[in-house]
Design a protein around this motif. Structure first.
Motif, PDB file in Angstrom:
ATOM      1  N   VAL A 172       0.807  -1.281  -0.041  1.00  0.00           N
ATOM      2  CA  VAL A 172      -0.102   0.036   0.247  1.00  0.00           C
ATOM      3  C   VAL A 172       0.996   1.275  -0.069  1.00  0.00           C
ATOM      4  O   VAL A 172       0.493   2.243  -0.659  1.00  0.00           O
ATOM      5  CB  VAL A 172      -1.027   0.038   1.208  1.00  0.00           C
ATOM      6  N   ASP A 173       2.152   1.074   0.741  1.00  0.00           N
ATOM      7  CA  ASP A 173       2.968   2.407   1.084  1.00  0.00           C
ATOM      8  C   ASP A 173       3.624   2.556  -0.462  1.00  0.00           C
ATOM      9  O   ASP A 173       3.824   3.702  -0.888  1.00  0.00           O
ATOM     10  CB  ASP A 173       3.802   2.034   1.984  1.00  0.00           C
ATOM     11  N   LYS A 174       4.051   1.439  -0.910  1.00  0.00           N
ATOM     12  CA  LYS A 174       4.862   1.650  -2.350  1.00  0.00           C
ATOM     13  C   LYS A 174       3.809   2.345  -3.429  1.00  0.00           C
ATOM     14  O   LYS A 174       4.357   3.108  -4.179  1.00  0.00           O
ATOM     15  CB  LYS A 174       5.282   0.211  -2.923  1.00  0.00           C
ATOM     16  N   ARG A 175       2.581   1.682  -3.241  1.00  0.00           N
ATOM     17  CA  ARG A 175       1.556   2.283  -4.416  1.00  0.00           C
ATOM     18  C   ARG A 175       1.449   3.920  -4.088  1.00  0.00           C
ATOM     19  O   ARG A 175       1.347   4.504  -4.950  1.00  0.00           O
ATOM     20  CB  ARG A 175       0.280   1.534  -4.053  1.00  0.00           C
ATOM     21  N   GLU A 177       4.425   5.759  -5.261  1.00  0.00           N
ATOM     22  CA  GLU A 177       4.530   5.873  -6.772  1.00  0.00           C
ATOM     23  C   GLU A 177       3.489   6.788  -7.261  1.00  0.00           C
ATOM     24  O   GLU A 177       3.919   7.490  -8.401  1.00  0.00           O
ATOM     25  CB  GLU A 177       4.500   4.506  -7.417  1.00  0.00           C
ATOM     26  N   SER A 178       2.425   6.848  -6.717  1.00  0.00           N
ATOM     27  CA  SER A 178       1.403   7.682  -7.081  1.00  0.00           C
ATOM     28  C   SER A 178       1.827   9.250  -6.793  1.00  0.00           C
ATOM     29  O   SER A 178       1.523   9.964  -7.714  1.00  0.00           O
ATOM     30  CB  SER A 178       0.187   7.272  -6.543  1.00  0.00           C
ATOM     31  N   ILE A 179       2.434   9.366  -5.797  1.00  0.00           N
ATOM     32  CA  ILE A 179       3.030  10.883  -5.460  1.00  0.00           C
ATOM     33  C   ILE A 179       4.035  11.215  -6.673  1.00  0.00           C
ATOM     34  O   ILE A 179       3.812  12.282  -7.278  1.00  0.00           O
ATOM     35  CB  ILE A 179       3.561  10.898  -4.009  1.00  0.00           C
ATOM     36  N   GLY A 205      11.250   4.786 -11.742  1.00  0.00           N
ATOM     37  CA  GLY A 205      10.767   4.117 -10.586  1.00  0.00           C
ATOM     38  C   GLY A 205      11.545   2.676 -10.886  1.00  0.00           C
ATOM     39  O   GLY A 205      11.532   2.244 -12.129  1.00  0.00           O
ATOM     40  N   VAL A 206      12.241   2.110  -9.939  1.00  0.00           N
ATOM     41  CA  VAL A 206      12.967   0.619 -10.055  1.00  0.00           C
ATOM     42  C   VAL A 206      12.020  -0.277  -9.199  1.00  0.00           C
ATOM     43  O   VAL A 206      12.113  -0.433  -7.964  1.00  0.00           O
ATOM     44  CB  VAL A 206      14.445   0.843  -9.593  1.00  0.00           C
TER      45      VAL A 206
END
Ligand SMILES: NC(=O)c1ccc[n+]([C@@H]2O[C@H](COP(=O)([O-])OP(=O)(O)OC[C@H]3O[C@@H](n4cnc5c(N)ncnc54)[C@H](OP(=O)(O)O)[C@@H]3O)[C@@H](O)[C@H]2O)c1
Length: 267
Positions: free
Chosen positions: A174-177, A180-182, A202-203
């Motif tokens: 959830v945090d990674k999504r 990425e969205s920011i 993004g890697v």
């Protein structure tokens, strides 16, 4: 191609294996680097244990003691000798916490670390640019380490790992999504003047193996590399290889063909 005499690097999460490997490669190549660390002695001992000479650290590394969620600490990291860095690498993440839940067995100690630190980097850079308008023209390139399993494109997790990724690791993802969205929203702003970076990459690494040892990988040239639209699907990758790929393909090539992309990396 980046010119190392003019290129400086800020690294967040340098005591983690991926960013640590990028840090070591950058220092050995003679780049000047600023690294934020909550515990500077931990970072120094990791670097010395890998054989980096104290002289190299004295000459090329500035360690900023602090927290990646504090704007003042991040600003100090982004300004090396008072000048905004040209590259920012983030391998920040939380520590896994195992909990008694069948539906969410794995959480992390700080479930918002990636998203919060992303907002903090943006706010720190906004303040730097407001305080020093010439910095606004020197847009850095940023790369962050994320994960496979959160793609909006074709499936990037092999069949045998799908339960692990889509069920067991749902909380950390959830945090990674959010992170990425920011980044995606920031770089999607139509006015170029609103975008604080010349590019973001993004890697998305597959399951990480190995620890803090930049020599423990198979070598960046052996990796399989894809993008969100056509991912490279695989099981694992060494942290050392993720860091080396970031150094070879992003820092040395100023982002090259990967700018603006979500790159999947696997062995
Ligand atoms: N595990 C996997 O298989 C997998 C797969 C794909 C992607 N990822 C993600 O890839 C990224 C890199 O992973 P990694 O294993 O190389 O590193 P890691 O071991 O997750 O290290 C995380 C780094 O973040 C730092 N950190 C955390 N909170 C901080 C804060 N508030 N302020 C400053 N620093 C902070 C840690 O510092 P301290 O030393 O002070 O704790 C450490 O340097 C992580 O986001 C990870 O979740 C993991």
């Amino acid at each position: 191609m980046s010119d190392k005499s003019n290129s400086t690097i800020a690294i967040f999460g340098a005591t983690g294996g991926c960013a640590n490997s990028t840090l070591v490669r950058s220092l050995l190549a003679g780049y000047d680097v600023s690294a934020l660390a909550r515990t500077p002695a931990k970072l120094t001992s990791q670097l010395l244990a890998q054989g980096l000479p104290q002289e190299t650290l004295d000459q090329h590394l500035t360690i900023v003691q602090g927290d990646a969620t504090k704007v003042e600490n991040v600003k100090r990291t982004l300004l090396l000798d008072g000048k905004l860095v040209s590259f920012i690498i983030s391998g920040l993440g939380g520590k896994p916490v195992f909990q008694k839940s069948l539906r969410k067995p794995v959480s992390i100690d700080n479930p918002d670390i990636c998203a919060t630190a992303t907002e903090t980097i943006l706010n720190a850079l906004r303040e730097i640019c407001a305080e020093n308008p010439s910095a606004a023209a020197m847009k850095p390139l940023l790369a962050y380490v994320s994960t496979t399993g959160i793609s909006n494109g074709p499936e990037d997790v092999p069949f045998g790992f799908r339960f692990l990724y889509h069920v067991l690791l749902a909380v950390p993802h959830v945090d990674k999504r959010k992170m990425e969205s920011i980044w995606t929203s920031h770089m999607a702003q139509p006015e170029a003047s609103e975008r604080l970076f010349r590019g973001v990459v993004g890697v998305r690494a597959s399951l990480l193996t190995g620890g803090i040892d930049y020599k423990s990988g198979k070598g960046w040239k052996t990796l399989r590399v894809g993008v969100e639209e056509k991912p490279a699907v695989g099981y694992t990758i060494a942290r050392a290889d993720v860091g080396e790929w970031i150094f070879e393909q992003l820092i040395k090539k100023d982002g090259g063909e990967w700018v603006g992309k979500s790159v999947t990396l696997t062995s």
